[in-house]
Motif scaffolding. Structure first.
Motif, PDB file in Angstrom:
ATOM      1  N   GLU A  19       0.838  -1.199  -0.019  1.00 21.52           N
ATOM      2  CA  GLU A  19       0.036  -0.074  -0.054  1.00 21.52           C
ATOM      3  C   GLU A  19       0.942   1.306   0.065  1.00 21.52           C
ATOM      4  O   GLU A  19       0.376   2.289  -0.469  1.00 21.52           O
ATOM      5  CB  GLU A  19      -0.889  -0.028   1.228  1.00 21.52           C
ATOM      6  N   CYS A 123      -3.711  -0.967   7.528  1.00 15.96           N
ATOM      7  CA  CYS A 123      -5.052  -0.235   7.522  1.00 15.96           C
ATOM      8  C   CYS A 123      -5.031   1.445   7.133  1.00 15.96           C
ATOM      9  O   CYS A 123      -5.749   1.746   6.318  1.00 15.96           O
ATOM     10  CB  CYS A 123      -6.058  -0.397   8.609  1.00 15.96           C
ATOM     11  N   TRP A 130      -6.078   5.048  -1.003  1.00 21.17           N
ATOM     12  CA  TRP A 130      -7.488   5.418  -1.721  1.00 21.17           C
ATOM     13  C   TRP A 130      -7.719   6.769  -1.869  1.00 21.17           C
ATOM     14  O   TRP A 130      -8.020   7.101  -2.691  1.00 21.17           O
ATOM     15  CB  TRP A 130      -8.419   4.521  -0.907  1.00 21.17           C
ATOM     16  N   PRO A 141      -9.911  -0.455  -5.427  1.00 22.60           N
ATOM     17  CA  PRO A 141     -10.412  -1.128  -3.953  1.00 22.60           C
ATOM     18  C   PRO A 141      -9.340  -1.731  -2.991  1.00 22.60           C
ATOM     19  O   PRO A 141      -8.061  -1.788  -3.562  1.00 22.60           O
ATOM     20  CB  PRO A 141     -11.160  -2.497  -4.510  1.00 22.60           C
ATOM     21  N   VAL A 142      -9.527  -1.624  -1.768  1.00 24.00           N
ATOM     22  CA  VAL A 142      -8.385  -2.339  -0.787  1.00 24.00           C
ATOM     23  C   VAL A 142      -8.551  -3.769  -1.145  1.00 24.00           C
ATOM     24  O   VAL A 142      -9.599  -4.570  -1.080  1.00 24.00           O
ATOM     25  CB  VAL A 142      -8.852  -1.945   0.734  1.00 24.00           C
ATOM     26  N   ASP A 143      -7.278  -4.467  -0.961  1.00 21.67           N
ATOM     27  CA  ASP A 143      -7.439  -5.815  -1.183  1.00 21.67           C
ATOM     28  C   ASP A 143      -8.092  -6.543  -0.221  1.00 21.67           C
ATOM     29  O   ASP A 143      -8.005  -6.251   0.986  1.00 21.67           O
ATOM     30  CB  ASP A 143      -5.984  -6.541  -1.512  1.00 21.67           C
ATOM     31  N   ARG A 144      -8.887  -7.623  -0.673  1.00 24.38           N
ATOM     32  CA  ARG A 144      -9.872  -8.154   0.497  1.00 24.38           C
ATOM     33  C   ARG A 144      -9.220  -8.676   1.753  1.00 24.38           C
ATOM     34  O   ARG A 144      -9.735  -8.250   3.045  1.00 24.38           O
ATOM     35  CB  ARG A 144     -10.379  -9.613  -0.273  1.00 24.38           C
ATOM     36  N   ALA A 147      -8.710  -5.452   3.591  1.00 22.47           N
ATOM     37  CA  ALA A 147      -9.908  -4.785   3.930  1.00 22.47           C
ATOM     38  C   ALA A 147     -10.595  -5.663   4.868  1.00 22.47           C
ATOM     39  O   ALA A 147     -11.139  -5.036   5.939  1.00 22.47           O
ATOM     40  CB  ALA A 147     -10.688  -4.708   2.784  1.00 22.47           C
ATOM     41  N   SER A 209     -18.955  -5.649  -0.187  1.00 24.78           N
ATOM     42  CA  SER A 209     -17.641  -6.432  -0.331  1.00 24.78           C
ATOM     43  C   SER A 209     -16.658  -5.718   0.812  1.00 24.78           C
ATOM     44  O   SER A 209     -16.969  -4.880   1.350  1.00 24.78           O
ATOM     45  CB  SER A 209     -16.867  -6.068  -1.519  1.00 24.78           C
ATOM     46  N   SER A 211     -13.805  -4.454   0.790  1.00 24.46           N
ATOM     47  CA  SER A 211     -13.265  -3.215   0.493  1.00 24.46           C
ATOM     48  C   SER A 211     -14.291  -1.950   0.558  1.00 24.46           C
ATOM     49  O   SER A 211     -14.199  -1.076   1.108  1.00 24.46           O
ATOM     50  CB  SER A 211     -12.888  -3.168  -1.093  1.00 24.46           C
ATOM     51  N   ASP A 212     -15.525  -2.215   0.214  1.00 24.61           N
ATOM     52  CA  ASP A 212     -16.614  -1.342   0.277  1.00 24.61           C
ATOM     53  C   ASP A 212     -16.945  -1.005   1.752  1.00 24.61           C
ATOM     54  O   ASP A 212     -17.429   0.115   1.998  1.00 24.61           O
ATOM     55  CB  ASP A 212     -17.906  -1.669  -0.315  1.00 24.61           C
TER      56      ASP A 212
END
Length: 241
Positions: A19, A123, A130, A141-144, A147, A209, A211-212
């Motif tokens: 990141e 985090c 982002w 998106p943030v990788d699962r 996230a 998700s 990320s969301d």
């Protein structure tokens, strides 16, 4: 309920590095006066200065088992990017040097170990990466896995510590379902008292998700509900800072 297991030292360190590289690509050549759409009070210079300050604080937290005595302000340098590079190098070295079980104070109700700061560092850089990518267009998106760690951090640290965007005495239960994993939480408040594993039926179900959900809890995108939005008080109780 399935909440997903925590990552180890190497996992968090690698996500932090990934990141940070993405963030640096986004800020290294951009005009520092550009506004940050997801943080209206900031421009890119402010974002970079904030990250330099936060990384310096995390290094101090990893070094000490005691609470901090005051906080240093962000840099006032016209271009804080060299300071960010320095702070990132020092934080990377600290993360390599420490083990996740080392004693380190935190504001979380979790045990005072360095593990908290490994997760927090990964985090924090993800949410601001982002933000930085949003300056130029559509952020990734943030990788699962990361996230999911960020979502868990909301429930086991931010909410019980009262680090809320909208402090209030909520009352009710929320089911949070991560659609791209098996992770699910049922959290709640009873007369303002938070419980991470609440019983009973939910008043609101929030889904998305990993990320969301992570981005929504940090106020970057709207919250998505399965049910009609009738309990804005509960949705606002999920917003953290």
């Amino acid at each position: 309920m399935n909440k997903g297991g925590p990552m180890d030292k190497i996992g968090y360190l690698e996500w932090w590095r990934t990141e940070y590289r993405r963030l640096w690509t986004a800020v290294s050549d951009v005009d520092l006066s550009r506004p940050v759409p997801s943080c209206p009070e900031w421009n890119v210079r402010d974002l970079v200065a904030h990250l330099e300050m936060v990384m310096d604080r995390y290094v101090l937290r990893l070094r000490s088992p005691l609470p901090p005595e005051g906080q240093s302000p962000p840099s006032d340098a016209a271009d804080p990017r060299p300071g960010l590079e320095r702070a990132a190098a020092e934080l990377a070295a600290a993360l390599i040097r420490h083990d996740v079980g080392d004693v380190a104070w935190s504001w979380s109700p979790l045990p005072d170990t360095a593990w908290f700061w490994f997760r927090r560092a990964a985090c924090e850089i993800a949410i601001h990466r982002w933000d930085a990518q949003k300056v130029e267009g559509t952020p990734e998106p943030v990788d699962r896995p990361l996230a999911l760690a960020g979502v868990a951090e909301v429930f086991d640290s931010f909410l019980p510590a009262g680090r809320l965007m909208f402090p209030q005495a909520a009352n009710g239960r929320i089911r949070v379902s991560v659609v791209d994993s098996a992770a699910e939480w049922l959290i709640g408040w009873d007369q303002g008292q938070y419980a991470m594993d609440a019983g009973g039926e939910p008043d609101v179900t929030v889904g998305g998700s990993a990320s969301d959900l992570f981005l929504a809890f940090w106020g970057r995108i709207p919250m998505t509900t399965v049910d009609p939005i009738e309990r804005l008080d509960l949705l606002n109780a999920l917003r953290i800072r």
